[in-house]
Write a protein that holds these residues in place. Structure first.
Motif, PDB file in Angstrom:
ATOM      1  N   SER A 253     -20.862 -67.068  17.527  1.00  0.00           N
ATOM      2  CA  SER A 253     -21.092 -66.598  16.156  1.00  0.00           C
ATOM      3  C   SER A 253     -20.057 -67.181  15.215  1.00  0.00           C
ATOM      4  CB  SER A 253     -21.026 -65.071  16.091  1.00  0.00           C
ATOM      5  OG  SER A 253     -22.082 -64.515  16.828  1.00  0.00           O
ATOM      6  N   LEU A 254     -20.449 -67.321  13.974  1.00  0.00           N
ATOM      7  CA  LEU A 254     -19.577 -67.765  12.895  1.00  0.00           C
ATOM      8  C   LEU A 254     -19.716 -66.749  11.780  1.00  0.00           C
ATOM      9  CD1 LEU A 254     -17.847 -69.997  11.444  1.00  0.00           C
ATOM     10  CD2 LEU A 254     -20.024 -70.966  10.673  1.00  0.00           C
ATOM     11  N   CYS A 255     -18.606 -66.158  11.359  1.00  0.00           N
ATOM     12  CA  CYS A 255     -18.626 -65.193  10.274  1.00  0.00           C
ATOM     13  C   CYS A 255     -17.645 -65.644   9.204  1.00  0.00           C
ATOM     14  CB  CYS A 255     -18.252 -63.805  10.783  1.00  0.00           C
ATOM     15  SG  CYS A 255     -18.338 -62.554   9.487  1.00  0.00           S
ATOM     16  N   LEU A 256     -18.129 -65.801   7.982  1.00  0.00           N
ATOM     17  CA  LEU A 256     -17.311 -66.241   6.857  1.00  0.00           C
ATOM     18  C   LEU A 256     -17.510 -65.290   5.691  1.00  0.00           C
ATOM     19  CD1 LEU A 256     -18.302 -69.980   7.140  1.00  0.00           C
ATOM     20  CD2 LEU A 256     -16.054 -69.062   7.693  1.00  0.00           C
ATOM     21  N   THR A 257     -16.420 -65.017   4.967  1.00  0.00           N
ATOM     22  CA  THR A 257     -16.511 -64.146   3.798  1.00  0.00           C
ATOM     23  C   THR A 257     -15.941 -64.852   2.578  1.00  0.00           C
ATOM     24  OG1 THR A 257     -14.392 -63.115   4.306  1.00  0.00           O
ATOM     25  CG2 THR A 257     -16.363 -62.013   5.145  1.00  0.00           C
ATOM     26  N   ASN A 258     -16.379 -64.397   1.413  1.00  0.00           N
ATOM     27  CA  ASN A 258     -15.930 -64.927   0.124  1.00  0.00           C
ATOM     28  C   ASN A 258     -16.026 -66.449   0.060  1.00  0.00           C
ATOM     29  OD1 ASN A 258     -15.395 -62.328  -0.626  1.00  0.00           O
ATOM     30  ND2 ASN A 258     -13.202 -62.464  -0.302  1.00  0.00           N
ATOM     31  N   GLN A 259     -17.227 -66.931   0.216  1.00  0.00           N
ATOM     32  CA  GLN A 259     -17.455 -68.373   0.193  1.00  0.00           C
ATOM     33  C   GLN A 259     -17.798 -68.839  -1.206  1.00  0.00           C
ATOM     34  OE1 GLN A 259     -20.281 -68.832   3.737  1.00  0.00           O
ATOM     35  NE2 GLN A 259     -20.003 -66.725   3.092  1.00  0.00           N
ATOM     36  N   VAL A 260     -17.238 -69.945  -1.555  1.00  0.00           N
ATOM     37  CA  VAL A 260     -17.501 -70.544  -2.847  1.00  0.00           C
ATOM     38  C   VAL A 260     -17.807 -72.014  -2.601  1.00  0.00           C
ATOM     39  CG1 VAL A 260     -15.045 -70.959  -3.319  1.00  0.00           C
ATOM     40  CG2 VAL A 260     -16.649 -70.782  -5.219  1.00  0.00           C
ATOM     41  N   GLY A 261     -18.803 -72.530  -3.317  1.00  0.00           N
ATOM     42  CA  GLY A 261     -19.194 -73.908  -3.055  1.00  0.00           C
ATOM     43  C   GLY A 261     -20.132 -74.459  -4.104  1.00  0.00           C
ATOM     44  N   TYR A 262     -20.788 -75.518  -3.721  1.00  0.00           N
ATOM     45  CA  TYR A 262     -21.684 -76.230  -4.623  1.00  0.00           C
ATOM     46  C   TYR A 262     -22.710 -76.986  -3.814  1.00  0.00           C
ATOM     47  CZ  TYR A 262     -18.482 -79.997  -3.346  1.00  0.00           C
ATOM     48  OH  TYR A 262     -17.724 -80.894  -2.643  1.00  0.00           O
ATOM     49  N   VAL A 263     -23.760 -77.400  -4.475  1.00  0.00           N
ATOM     50  CA  VAL A 263     -24.806 -78.171  -3.812  1.00  0.00           C
ATOM     51  C   VAL A 263     -24.727 -79.611  -4.307  1.00  0.00           C
ATOM     52  CG1 VAL A 263     -26.613 -77.637  -5.499  1.00  0.00           C
ATOM     53  CG2 VAL A 263     -27.252 -78.221  -3.171  1.00  0.00           C
ATOM     54  N   THR A 264     -24.943 -80.524  -3.401  1.00  0.00           N
ATOM     55  CA  THR A 264     -25.015 -81.944  -3.718  1.00  0.00           C
ATOM     56  C   THR A 264     -26.125 -82.548  -2.857  1.00  0.00           C
ATOM     57  OG1 THR A 264     -23.701 -83.966  -4.004  1.00  0.00           O
ATOM     58  CG2 THR A 264     -23.258 -82.654  -2.030  1.00  0.00           C
ATOM     59  N   HIS A 265     -26.287 -83.848  -2.917  1.00  0.00           N
ATOM     60  CA  HIS A 265     -27.359 -84.496  -2.162  1.00  0.00           C
ATOM     61  C   HIS A 265     -26.806 -85.617  -1.306  1.00  0.00           C
ATOM     62  CE1 HIS A 265     -29.409 -82.416  -5.414  1.00  0.00           C
ATOM     63  NE2 HIS A 265     -30.378 -82.274  -4.538  1.00  0.00           N
ATOM     64  N   LEU A 266     -27.473 -85.863  -0.210  1.00  0.00           N
ATOM     65  CA  LEU A 266     -27.072 -86.949   0.685  1.00  0.00           C
ATOM     66  C   LEU A 266     -27.116 -88.276  -0.058  1.00  0.00           C
ATOM     67  CD1 LEU A 266     -29.030 -86.153   3.958  1.00  0.00           C
ATOM     68  CD2 LEU A 266     -26.557 -86.318   3.741  1.00  0.00           C
ATOM     69  N   PRO A 267     -26.110 -89.114   0.164  1.00  0.00           N
ATOM     70  CA  PRO A 267     -26.199 -90.460  -0.403  1.00  0.00           C
ATOM     71  C   PRO A 267     -27.314 -91.241   0.290  1.00  0.00           C
ATOM     72  CG  PRO A 267     -24.206 -90.180   0.906  1.00  0.00           C
ATOM     73  CD  PRO A 267     -24.900 -88.868   0.892  1.00  0.00           C
ATOM     74  N   LYS A 268     -27.780 -92.287  -0.364  1.00  0.00           N
ATOM     75  CA  LYS A 268     -28.886 -93.075   0.205  1.00  0.00           C
ATOM     76  C   LYS A 268     -28.497 -93.750   1.525  1.00  0.00           C
ATOM     77  CE  LYS A 268     -31.754 -93.693  -3.731  1.00  0.00           C
ATOM     78  NZ  LYS A 268     -32.718 -92.664  -3.502  1.00  0.00           N
ATOM     79  N   ASP A 269     -27.348 -94.364   1.561  1.00  0.00           N
ATOM     80  CA  ASP A 269     -26.883 -95.042   2.778  1.00  0.00           C
ATOM     81  C   ASP A 269     -25.659 -94.317   3.300  1.00  0.00           C
ATOM     82  OD1 ASP A 269     -28.799 -97.128   2.589  1.00  0.00           O
ATOM     83  OD2 ASP A 269     -27.569 -98.087   1.052  1.00  0.00           O
ATOM     84  N   TRP A 270     -25.753 -93.797   4.509  1.00  0.00           N
ATOM     85  CA  TRP A 270     -24.631 -93.081   5.075  1.00  0.00           C
ATOM     86  C   TRP A 270     -24.716 -93.100   6.592  1.00  0.00           C
ATOM     87  CZ3 TRP A 270     -26.111 -88.955   8.068  1.00  0.00           C
ATOM     88  CH2 TRP A 270     -27.415 -88.497   7.872  1.00  0.00           C
TER      89      TRP A 270
END
Length: 155
Positions: free
Chosen positions: A7-24
């Protein structure tokens, strides 16, 4: 590749959304996400929030929707006490708690992610793969970037 239940439990998460680059590649993706998240953490410091947890990203690499496959949700956690004073209308994402009950946990190097995804594709049905979320917790072990990977079928 041997996968564990964990299990993984995380609290108070802050973040953002982005997109995969074309070539990676998997190693370059993990390095870029880690670097981007470190910059985000520095921005949080400027606002008075202190990151006290891991950097991770969540993805849906088996989704039939190309838009969903391209999305990366990048998060860290913060330890400050906080009080919501109004609705969040910014592009910054906040999740109070996430609990992942993974049947597909392992610790690997970024270049092994392709093998990990292949193992998952053999363990789940197509419908389950469509709904699977993968959490990639990034950290350095000495000089090496490592990934603790957790997978969970979204309900």
């Amino acid at each position: 590749m041997e996968l564990e239940t964990r299990s993984l439990c995380l609290t108070n998460q802050v973040g953002y959304v982005t997109h995969l680059p074309k070539d990676w590649s998997y190693p370059s993706l993990c390095q870029e996400v880690f670097k981007s998240a470190q910059n985000f953490i520095f921005d949080l410091l400027d606002m008075g929030f202190y990151s006290d947890g891991p950097v991770y990203f969540r993805s849906s690499p088996f989704s039939r929707s190309s838009a969903r496959r391209q999305e990366l949700f990048i998060f860290t956690t913060f330890g400050n006490a906080f009080e919501r004073v109004k609705e969040n209308t910014s592009s910054i994402l906040f999740q109070e708690t996430v609990l992942v009950k993974s049947k597909g946990y392992t610790r690997i190097r970024p270049e092994e992610l392709g093998d990990y995804y292949q193992t998952l594709s053999q363990q789940y049905s197509q419908a389950e793969l469509e709904a699977i979320l993968i959490y990639h917790v990034l950290f350095y072990q000495g000089e090496d970037l490592m990934v603790d990977v957790y997978s969970e079928v979204e309900v």
